[in-house]
Design an enzyme around this catalytic site. Structure first.
Site, PDB file in Angstrom:
ATOM      1  N   HIS A 100       0.840  -1.205   0.000  1.00 56.94           N
ATOM      2  CA  HIS A 100       0.000   0.000   0.000  1.00 56.94           C
ATOM      3  C   HIS A 100       0.873   1.254   0.000  1.00 56.94           C
ATOM      4  CE1 HIS A 100      -3.795   2.181   1.005  1.00 56.94           C
ATOM      5  NE2 HIS A 100      -2.937   3.038   1.535  1.00 56.94           N
ATOM      6  N   GLU A 101       1.808   1.319   0.939  1.00 53.40           N
ATOM      7  CA  GLU A 101       2.647   2.507   1.050  1.00 53.40           C
ATOM      8  C   GLU A 101       3.646   2.608  -0.102  1.00 53.40           C
ATOM      9  OE1 GLU A 101       2.035   4.886   3.032  1.00 53.40           O
ATOM     10  OE2 GLU A 101       0.487   3.810   4.118  1.00 53.40           O
ATOM     11  N   HIS A 158       2.000   4.208  -3.064  1.00 52.80           N
ATOM     12  CA  HIS A 158       1.906   5.668  -2.964  1.00 52.80           C
ATOM     13  C   HIS A 158       3.205   6.316  -3.431  1.00 52.80           C
ATOM     14  CE1 HIS A 158      -1.955   5.753  -1.136  1.00 52.80           C
ATOM     15  NE2 HIS A 158      -1.585   5.335   0.071  1.00 52.80           N
TER      16      HIS A 158
END
Length: 219
Positions: free
Chosen positions: A24-25, A28
């Site tokens: 997820h990170e 980003h």
């Protein structure tokens, strides 16, 4: 849940939580990098090394507490936010919206990959490998699917600083986006109140159902 059950659930859930938050990170930061912002890269966040993404409370303490308090029925966590500088984008509003969308998109992609692995690689090996190896692999993959789906759906709640709020701020007309910016300092409190009152389920579970319908296309 007894001690043995807790340990068993930790063994199953810990890899799933780490996989979900790391991808997820990383997503980003990767989207931001592709759009011209190297802040995440310079901060050492464009990596699959979970140590770079771990938040002591959100990655370790909170999931463990939820595991105990819900008897293993609910495990959730988060990582350190990836630093992004929107002023490095040609279009800051659109860039932030795309960066925000990257996290949930990555979680859905991970869930799809795990679904394909179970269907086309793991299940055909049933009986060919010992149960003590086969069963944990299947349980970890299923937990990874569930946690990634829930994380993606939760983060799409349209309240900043969640990803859904960031996406909405990027696509709304400027005056409405500015209104949401005023709401953002209270966003975390609003989300906590939604969790306490159960309002998050009104938004999250329909999305979870939608995502599982998407996964069914690959199973």
């Amino acid at each position: 849940m007894d001690f043995t059950g807790i340990i068993r659930q930790i063994i199953i859930s810990a890899p799933a939580v780490l996989i979900a938050i790391v991808f997820h990170e990383l997503a980003h930061g990767w989207v931001a990098y592709k759009l011209g912002d190297n802040t995440a890269k310079l901060s050492g966040r464009l990596t699959l090394n979970p140590i770079s993404h771990i938040d002591p409370f959100g990655t370790i303490i909170m999931p463990f507490m939820l595991l105990i308090l819900t008897s293993g029925q609910w495990v959730f966590g988060y990582a350190k936010p990836v630093p992004v500088n929107p002023y490095n984008f040609k279009n800051p509003r659109a860039g932030m919206a795309l960066c925000a969308a990257g996290g949930p998109a990555a979680n859905l992609a991970v869930a799809i990959v795990c679904t394909i692995l179970i269907k086309w690689l793991i299940l055909p090996l049933m009986g060919a490998i010992p149960d003590f190896i086969f069963d944990p692999i299947v349980l970890i993959l299923k937990a990874t699917i569930m946690i990634n789906i829930v994380l993606a759906a939760f983060n799409l709640i349209p309240i900043p600083p969640l990803d859904g709020g960031r996406i909405l701020m990027g696509v709304l007309p400027l005056r409405y986006s500015q209104l949401m910016e005023r709401i953002e300092p209270f966003g975390s409190l609003i989300v906590i109140l939604m969790i306490i009152t159960g309002l998050t389920s009104v938004f999250v579970w329909p999305l979870v159902k939608l995502f599982f319908n998407i996964l069914s296309l690959f199973y």
